[in-house]
Design an enzyme around this catalytic site. Sequence first.
Site, PDB file in Angstrom:
ATOM      1  N   GLU A  46       0.824  -1.207   0.000  1.00 19.70           N
ATOM      2  CA  GLU A  46       0.000   0.000   0.000  1.00 19.70           C
ATOM      3  C   GLU A  46       0.861   1.261   0.000  1.00 19.70           C
ATOM      4  O   GLU A  46       0.536   2.258  -0.656  1.00 19.70           O
ATOM      5  CB  GLU A  46      -0.921   0.010   1.225  1.00 19.70           C
ATOM      6  CG  GLU A  46      -1.904  -1.160   1.283  1.00 19.70           C
ATOM      7  CD  GLU A  46      -1.393  -2.314   2.123  1.00 19.70           C
ATOM      8  OE1 GLU A  46      -2.190  -2.884   2.884  1.00 19.70           O
ATOM      9  OE2 GLU A  46      -0.183  -2.640   2.020  1.00 19.70           O
ATOM     10  N   ALA A 156      15.118 -43.716  -7.942  1.00 16.07           N
ATOM     11  CA  ALA A 156      16.542 -44.053  -8.038  1.00 16.07           C
ATOM     12  C   ALA A 156      16.680 -45.547  -8.237  1.00 16.07           C
ATOM     13  O   ALA A 156      15.722 -46.314  -8.028  1.00 16.07           O
ATOM     14  CB  ALA A 156      17.282 -43.635  -6.760  1.00 16.07           C
ATOM     15  N   THR A 289      11.933 -42.808   2.388  1.00 17.46           N
ATOM     16  CA  THR A 289      11.644 -43.005   3.813  1.00 17.46           C
ATOM     17  C   THR A 289      10.957 -41.788   4.408  1.00 17.46           C
ATOM     18  O   THR A 289       9.901 -41.897   5.042  1.00 17.46           O
ATOM     19  CB  THR A 289      12.940 -43.309   4.588  1.00 17.46           C
ATOM     20  OG1 THR A 289      13.525 -44.501   4.068  1.00 17.46           O
ATOM     21  CG2 THR A 289      12.637 -43.503   6.066  1.00 17.46           C
ATOM     22  N   LEU A 290      11.537 -40.605   4.212  1.00 17.00           N
ATOM     23  CA  LEU A 290      10.942 -39.381   4.750  1.00 17.00           C
ATOM     24  C   LEU A 290       9.643 -39.043   4.028  1.00 17.00           C
ATOM     25  O   LEU A 290       8.641 -38.687   4.659  1.00 17.00           O
ATOM     26  CB  LEU A 290      11.936 -38.227   4.638  1.00 17.00           C
ATOM     27  CG  LEU A 290      11.449 -36.857   5.127  1.00 17.00           C
ATOM     28  CD1 LEU A 290      10.887 -36.924   6.534  1.00 17.00           C
ATOM     29  CD2 LEU A 290      12.587 -35.836   5.035  1.00 17.00           C
TER      30      LEU A 290
END
Length: 358
Positions: A46, A156, A289-290
């Site tokens: 603004e 992978a 895994t994560l």
Amino acid sequence: MAEALRLAELGRYTTKPNPCVGAVLVQGDTVVGRGFHQRAGEPHAEVFALREAGTRAHGATIYVTLEPCAHTGRTPPCADALKTAGVARVVYAVADPNPLVSGKGVARLQAAGVVVQTGLMRDAAQAQIEGFLSRIERGRPFVRVKSATSLDGRIALRSGESKWITGQAARADVQHWRAASGAILTGVGTVLADDPSLTARVDAPCVAPARVVLDTKGRLPASAKLLSDDAPTWVLTAPEHVKSLQTRCPAATVWGIAHGPDGRLSLTGALAWLAGQGINDLMVEAGGTLAGALLREGLIDEWLLYQNTCLLGDSGMPVFAGLSPSNMAAKPEWQCVDHRPIGSDWRWRLRPVTATGT
């Protein structure tokens, strides 16, 4: 308001931890001022629009993507600036959920006789600052998991080799998502396997996202590339490993996080800690895994999937480890919000489907 939203995007990489905000001042059918928030601690949208308009702001209408603030932080209240300039009407898209602002800006403007309207293009404005809204309303960042996969969903080879499944254009596109994030999260397994730098490499001003490593057992090596001074590095570990990690990796900020029920670090605790550091948008670049743990706990808000047409078959590793629905009714489902080619690959933006439909 569409122009204000476009302007807000110009601050996408630099306003963290503040939301990006745009503003347009209109006198009759003429735009007399434009502005966007550029960096935390500097003037809000603004104010930039008022500066450009000068005396033409008197009696004008301002369109702003977020409710004008009414408190003094590192900058004075925008509501007061609008009153002083004689703006007659304020149209904003989204109410600010921050308790320091929520409703107070509107009340101050209305008390001064300014006409206030809200809701114009609300959905688009909310989507633009969903990370900020998530941090304030849910107490955790908006979590975006990024994956690069083969056509059959492998990230992978089982040997750990993953460079490169996707092409150069896709890898360049990822940099923009990194730059828009407050932090990039990975697991120590990915650091040990790939030694990534996790920096945002864009040809534009950017507040560097923090690199965050989940390291339950304190295994982060002092030689890791993400301990460079290119960006801050935060390591979340079990409390008993804080001292040794801080000694070995003095360039990092190390924080102890409680264990979850499975013996791993509490993901909800980690996200709450990140919200406390002002992280709105969290990019997750990690192994299965994560990613699988985040999926099982319902903590993924968006899946950013880059998919190549190669096949890795049985020698490949899945995106989400540990995913094994007991029946078809229990399978996770995703809604596609965007799908487009990026060079020789395809990019999907996917959101989890909830019990209510989306």
